[in-house]
Scaffold this motif. Structure first.
Motif, PDB file in Angstrom:
ATOM      1  N   VAL A  50      41.424  23.324  41.677  1.00 32.97           N
ATOM      2  CA  VAL A  50      42.848  23.648  41.692  1.00 32.97           C
ATOM      3  C   VAL A  50      43.051  25.146  41.832  1.00 32.97           C
ATOM      4  O   VAL A  50      43.914  25.611  42.587  1.00 32.97           O
ATOM      5  CB  VAL A  50      43.527  23.114  40.420  1.00 32.97           C
ATOM      6  CG1 VAL A  50      45.011  23.447  40.420  1.00 32.97           C
ATOM      7  CG2 VAL A  50      43.319  21.616  40.287  1.00 32.97           C
ATOM      8  N   LEU A  51      42.261  25.929  41.114  1.00 26.26           N
ATOM      9  CA  LEU A  51      42.400  27.378  41.160  1.00 26.26           C
ATOM     10  C   LEU A  51      42.115  27.926  42.553  1.00 26.26           C
ATOM     11  O   LEU A  51      42.800  28.843  43.029  1.00 26.26           O
ATOM     12  CB  LEU A  51      41.463  28.005  40.128  1.00 26.26           C
ATOM     13  CG  LEU A  51      41.410  29.525  40.079  1.00 26.26           C
ATOM     14  CD1 LEU A  51      42.734  30.084  39.582  1.00 26.26           C
ATOM     15  CD2 LEU A  51      40.271  29.999  39.174  1.00 26.26           C
ATOM     16  N   ARG A  52      41.107  27.375  43.209  1.00 21.77           N
ATOM     17  CA  ARG A  52      40.707  27.872  44.532  1.00 21.77           C
ATOM     18  C   ARG A  52      41.562  27.309  45.654  1.00 21.77           C
ATOM     19  O   ARG A  52      41.338  27.643  46.823  1.00 21.77           O
ATOM     20  CB  ARG A  52      39.239  27.529  44.765  1.00 21.77           C
ATOM     21  CG  ARG A  52      38.302  28.247  43.794  1.00 21.77           C
ATOM     22  CD  ARG A  52      36.910  27.653  43.835  1.00 21.77           C
ATOM     23  NE  ARG A  52      36.007  28.345  42.911  1.00 21.77           N
ATOM     24  CZ  ARG A  52      34.764  27.947  42.658  1.00 21.77           C
ATOM     25  NH1 ARG A  52      34.270  26.865  43.264  1.00 21.77           N
ATOM     26  NH2 ARG A  52      34.017  28.633  41.815  1.00 21.77           N
TER      27      ARG A  52
ATOM     28  N   GLY B 299      42.594  39.356  36.631  1.00 23.77           N
ATOM     29  CA  GLY B 299      42.375  37.939  36.382  1.00 23.77           C
ATOM     30  C   GLY B 299      40.970  37.560  36.002  1.00 23.77           C
ATOM     31  O   GLY B 299      40.728  36.398  35.638  1.00 23.77           O
ATOM     32  N   VAL B 300      40.016  38.490  36.025  1.00 21.40           N
ATOM     33  CA  VAL B 300      38.626  38.151  35.710  1.00 21.40           C
ATOM     34  C   VAL B 300      38.395  38.273  34.208  1.00 21.40           C
ATOM     35  O   VAL B 300      39.152  38.924  33.473  1.00 21.40           O
ATOM     36  CB  VAL B 300      37.653  39.064  36.478  1.00 21.40           C
ATOM     37  CG1 VAL B 300      37.828  38.910  37.972  1.00 21.40           C
ATOM     38  CG2 VAL B 300      37.846  40.528  36.060  1.00 21.40           C
TER      39      VAL B 300
ATOM     40  N   ARG C 222      38.464  34.949  39.520  1.00 18.01           N
ATOM     41  CA  ARG C 222      39.776  35.355  39.002  1.00 18.01           C
ATOM     42  C   ARG C 222      40.464  34.121  38.417  1.00 18.01           C
ATOM     43  O   ARG C 222      41.249  33.437  39.079  1.00 18.01           O
ATOM     44  CB  ARG C 222      40.600  35.982  40.119  1.00 18.01           C
ATOM     45  CG  ARG C 222      39.920  37.177  40.760  1.00 18.01           C
ATOM     46  CD  ARG C 222      40.724  37.736  41.912  1.00 18.01           C
ATOM     47  NE  ARG C 222      41.977  38.303  41.467  1.00 18.01           N
ATOM     48  CZ  ARG C 222      42.844  38.933  42.269  1.00 18.01           C
ATOM     49  NH1 ARG C 222      42.570  39.080  43.565  1.00 18.01           N
ATOM     50  NH2 ARG C 222      43.975  39.410  41.795  1.00 18.01           N
ATOM     51  N   VAL C 223      40.173  33.854  37.147  1.00 20.53           N
ATOM     52  CA  VAL C 223      40.628  32.622  36.503  1.00 20.53           C
ATOM     53  C   VAL C 223      42.052  32.719  35.988  1.00 20.53           C
ATOM     54  O   VAL C 223      42.689  31.690  35.722  1.00 20.53           O
ATOM     55  CB  VAL C 223      39.681  32.241  35.349  1.00 20.53           C
ATOM     56  CG1 VAL C 223      38.296  31.896  35.879  1.00 20.53           C
ATOM     57  CG2 VAL C 223      39.586  33.365  34.320  1.00 20.53           C
ATOM     58  N   LEU C 224      42.585  33.912  35.813  1.00 25.83           N
ATOM     59  CA  LEU C 224      43.937  34.099  35.295  1.00 25.83           C
ATOM     60  C   LEU C 224      44.820  34.631  36.415  1.00 25.83           C
ATOM     61  O   LEU C 224      44.741  35.806  36.787  1.00 25.83           O
ATOM     62  CB  LEU C 224      43.932  35.066  34.106  1.00 25.83           C
ATOM     63  CG  LEU C 224      45.284  35.290  33.415  1.00 25.83           C
ATOM     64  CD1 LEU C 224      45.832  33.988  32.861  1.00 25.83           C
ATOM     65  CD2 LEU C 224      45.155  36.336  32.301  1.00 25.83           C
ATOM     66  N   THR C 225      45.649  33.747  36.940  1.00 32.84           N
ATOM     67  CA  THR C 225      46.551  34.156  38.014  1.00 32.84           C
ATOM     68  C   THR C 225      47.761  34.879  37.443  1.00 32.84           C
ATOM     69  O   THR C 225      48.103  34.714  36.268  1.00 32.84           O
ATOM     70  CB  THR C 225      47.006  32.917  38.803  1.00 32.84           C
ATOM     71  OG1 THR C 225      47.724  32.042  37.926  1.00 32.84           O
ATOM     72  CG2 THR C 225      45.805  32.171  39.381  1.00 32.84           C
TER      73      THR C 225
ATOM     74  N   LEU D  14      44.269  42.148  33.089  1.00 37.99           N
ATOM     75  CA  LEU D  14      45.587  41.791  33.593  1.00 37.99           C
ATOM     76  C   LEU D  14      45.929  42.519  34.885  1.00 37.99           C
ATOM     77  O   LEU D  14      46.382  41.896  35.851  1.00 37.99           O
ATOM     78  CB  LEU D  14      46.652  42.078  32.534  1.00 37.99           C
ATOM     79  CG  LEU D  14      46.546  41.282  31.219  1.00 37.99           C
ATOM     80  CD1 LEU D  14      47.674  41.665  30.280  1.00 37.99           C
ATOM     81  CD2 LEU D  14      46.570  39.786  31.499  1.00 37.99           C
ATOM     82  N   GLU D  15      45.713  43.827  34.926  1.00 36.76           N
ATOM     83  CA  GLU D  15      46.046  44.605  36.114  1.00 36.76           C
ATOM     84  C   GLU D  15      45.305  45.941  36.091  1.00 36.76           C
ATOM     85  O   GLU D  15      44.745  46.337  35.054  1.00 36.76           O
ATOM     86  CB  GLU D  15      47.561  44.855  36.175  1.00 36.76           C
ATOM     87  CG  GLU D  15      48.098  45.608  34.977  1.00 36.76           C
ATOM     88  CD  GLU D  15      49.586  45.887  35.101  1.00 36.76           C
ATOM     89  OE1 GLU D  15      50.112  45.768  36.234  1.00 36.76           O
ATOM     90  OE2 GLU D  15      50.226  46.231  34.094  1.00 36.76           O
ATOM     91  N   ARG D  16      45.318  46.605  37.234  1.00 34.93           N
ATOM     92  CA  ARG D  16      44.735  47.949  37.362  1.00 34.93           C
ATOM     93  C   ARG D  16      45.815  48.901  37.841  1.00 34.93           C
ATOM     94  O   ARG D  16      46.552  48.604  38.791  1.00 34.93           O
ATOM     95  CB  ARG D  16      43.557  47.927  38.325  1.00 34.93           C
ATOM     96  CG  ARG D  16      42.343  47.233  37.759  1.00 34.93           C
ATOM     97  CD  ARG D  16      41.201  47.168  38.761  1.00 34.93           C
ATOM     98  NE  ARG D  16      40.798  48.483  39.221  1.00 34.93           N
ATOM     99  CZ  ARG D  16      39.749  48.718  40.019  1.00 34.93           C
ATOM    100  NH1 ARG D  16      39.001  47.690  40.443  1.00 34.93           N
ATOM    101  NH2 ARG D  16      39.435  49.939  40.398  1.00 34.93           N
ATOM    102  N   VAL D  17      45.888  50.056  37.153  1.00 33.56           N
ATOM    103  CA  VAL D  17      46.928  51.044  37.442  1.00 33.56           C
ATOM    104  C   VAL D  17      46.261  52.388  37.693  1.00 33.56           C
ATOM    105  O   VAL D  17      45.102  52.625  37.295  1.00 33.56           O
ATOM    106  CB  VAL D  17      47.935  51.137  36.273  1.00 33.56           C
ATOM    107  CG1 VAL D  17      48.712  49.829  36.131  1.00 33.56           C
ATOM    108  CG2 VAL D  17      47.219  51.463  34.976  1.00 33.56           C
TER     109      VAL D  17
END
Length: 581
Positions: A269-271, A67-68, A107-110, A84-87
């Motif tokens: 709102v995000l927090r 999300g960062v 982390r702006v993208l939930t 998006l993600e870590r694998v």
């Protein structure tokens, strides 16, 4: 005893050549856990609309979270992107390029907004980056670095009063609807009702009812998003939310706030500092946690359609969001759109409509003009701009309040009026037969040379109709000499007159602006005459003639006469023509 061939095989590590110091020098050390980051890069190309794998260095293990915002090297350039993600591993067999840096640890993208953006992009045949550009506002470093409001002081005006909200209004705005109370109860119980609401007109408005629905959602422990068309509606809803929810329990998001304040409110709102949002179409992507209600007011307004690619509509986005998150949906308006009616017809949503007796009490009575019964009473209503039924409605309405008159287009009907008394100039006599024959001859010989018709000839064409005159001067009357109390010469009605071939001593002839030939010819060929309103330019020297809805004449010469220059003697005047002195 000779060993077998299988026993002679050595491990792969024993035969692999050692890496040189040149290969290992400066190579980043991977993160101890999930060293592969999947990043969506900011690229407008459709064939690059997919995530790319990058290596997470060990130094970014704590900050490179899903999300960062990140900066990566793509095609030899540094571009922005979202992690998006870590694998644990990548499907790419080659060497992975490491992340350049983490722009911000926020982390702006939930995950919920990322999945919604992907669904919107697939629905509208767009790219994920285009939708993310609409969903996540640009970063404002100063607003992001401000400390969070965790425990405000007791005397602060921004103190969260969520534990002691104002009392619920009584009576409720939803009491006028048979299914309104059950809709609020479903929101309080944590269920997901989907409804299409036909709001009642009146002084109470719609904002109070929407605020009650949001309050019921907050009482159930979930959040709410409300989308309205423009800033005026946001201000109206913001005031109602503050009255019913209390201060500090919601935020309003509009483009007029500026980048810093808008990003500051969006971060609240995000927090999770607030759980209720009201705003314009950009608020449809507000990252509200544990969403319980999405609402849109006046979904038929074209302001809900995004102007940027992929041009999503707020109603469709909120419907997708309600379906994906299991939240309730409320589509409200004074009129139901075709899309909302389709949702009701398919059974996906339920209607919330007041009883017919309540609608008849609050809604205005609408009666169409032009019915057969009304036309039988008033034959002149067919050509009138406002028929008698409309005049009666205006007269009765003005007794109790203001009256709104809505017309299809603005404008006026140009006409010719007397210079002294401002009375409209009309011919009161039936058309003579010589005038019709004269017009027929002029039509057949349109390419001949034309000569101005003298007042004597105009009077001869009206032979058999003694006392012919235009009825334009009211009680004072007009003599055969012209159109005003002081009389008019052959040149017409003074500075605002109608030309040398106009209202001469012999009255109205076929060459005049209001002659029986012109007026009757308009009615004979099926052209609607309509009402004539006197319009005179203050202080001007020219007047407009009555509009005749006639087809454009064929031929180059007739086009020049119909659309250029002044009116010519002996011809029907063109629409909107002005006559000189």
């Amino acid at each position: 005893m000779t060993p077998s061939s299988d026993d002679a095989l050595l491990p792969l590590e024993a035969v692999r050549p050692a890496q040189s110091s040149k290969d290992t020098k400066g190579a980043p050390v991977p993160a101890p856990e999930n060293p592969v980051a999947r990043v969506v890069v900011d690229s407008p190309l459709p064939h690059l609309d997919r995530p790319f794998d990058y290596l997470v260095p060990g130094t970014m293990h704590e900050t490179a979270e899903p999300g960062v915002r990140v900066r990566v090297r793509f095609a030899g350039k540094l571009v922005d992107g979202f992690l998006l993600e870590r694998v644990p591993e990548s499907e790419h067999e080659g060497r992975l390029t490491p992340l350049e840096r983490v722009v911000s640890p926020e982390r702006v993208l939930t995950p919920e907004i990322a999945g919604l953006a992907r669904a919107v992009a697939d629905r509208y045949a767009g790219t994920l980056t285009d939708v993310l550009r609409l969903a996540v506002p640009p970063r404002h470093a100063k607003a992001e670095s401000e400390p969070r409001k965790t425990d405000p002081p007791a005397d602060s005006q921004d103190q969260d009063t969520s534990e002691s909200p104002p009392p619920a209004p009584s009576p409720s705005a939803w009491d006028a609807y048979p299914t309104g109370s059950s809709f609020l109860d479903a929101l309080r119980d944590g269920r997901a009702p989907r409804a299409v609401w036909s709001a009642l007109p009146g002084a109470r408005g719609w904002a109070g009812a929407v605020a009650e629905a949001v309050r019921a959602t907050l009482d159930g422990g979930r959040g709410a998003v409300v989308v309205v068309p423009d800033g005026k509606d946001v201000a109206l809803a913001d005031a109602e939310f503050g009255r019913l929810l209390g201060p500090g329990r919601h935020v309003a998001l509009t483009a007029d706030l500026g980048p810093a304040e808008r990003y500051r409110r969006w971060l609240r709102v995000l927090r999770g500092e607030v759980r209720a949002v009201v705003g314009t179409r950009a608020a449809m992507f507000a990252p509200v946690a544990e969403l319980g209600l999405v609402a849109i007011w006046d979904d038929g307004d074209d302001l809900h359609a995004e102007r940027l690619a992929p041009y999503p509509h707020a109603r469709e986005v909120l419907g997708l969001r309600a379906h994906r998150t299991g939240a309730g949906l409320l589509i409200g308006g004074y009129a139901r759109t075709a899309e909302a009616t389709q949702l009701v017809a398919s059974g996906w949503a339920r209607p919330i409509v007041a009883a017919r007796t309540t609608i008849r009490t609050l809604a205005p009575r609408v009666r169409p003009a032009g019915e057969d019964a009304e036309l039988a009473k008033d034959q002149a209503a067919r050509q009138a701009r406002l028929p008698s039924i409309a005049w009666r409605a205006l007269r009765l309405g003005l007794e109790s309040g203001p009256v709104l008159v809505q017309v299809p287009r603005r404008g006026y009907l140009p006409a010719l009026a007397c210079r002294h008394c401002r009375a409209p100039a009309r011919c009161v006599l039936p058309p003579p037969a010589p005038a019709l024959a004269f017009l027929g001859r002029r039509t057949r010989t349109r390419n001949r040379a034309r000569k101005p018709v003298s007042p004597g000839r105009a009077g001869a064409d009206r032979a058999g109709y003694p006392g012919a005159r235009p009825s334009c001067c009211g009680p004072a009357g007009c003599g055969p000499a012209g159109c005003g109390p002081a009389g008019c010469g052959p040149a017409g009605c003074g500075p605002a007159g109608c030309g040398p071939a106009g209202c001469g001593p012999a009255g109205c002839g076929p060459a005049g602006w209001a002659g029986a030939a012109v007026s009757w010819a308009a009615g004979a060929q099926g052209w609607p005459r309509g009402p004539v309103l006197p319009v005179v330019r203050p202080g001007g020297r020219r007047l407009a003639v009555p509009v005749l809805r006639q087809p454009a004449p064929a031929g180059r010469r007739h086009r020049r006469q119909a659309y250029g220059g002044g009116a010519r003697p002996g011809l029907p005047l063109r629409a909107g023509a002005d006559l000189g002195t």
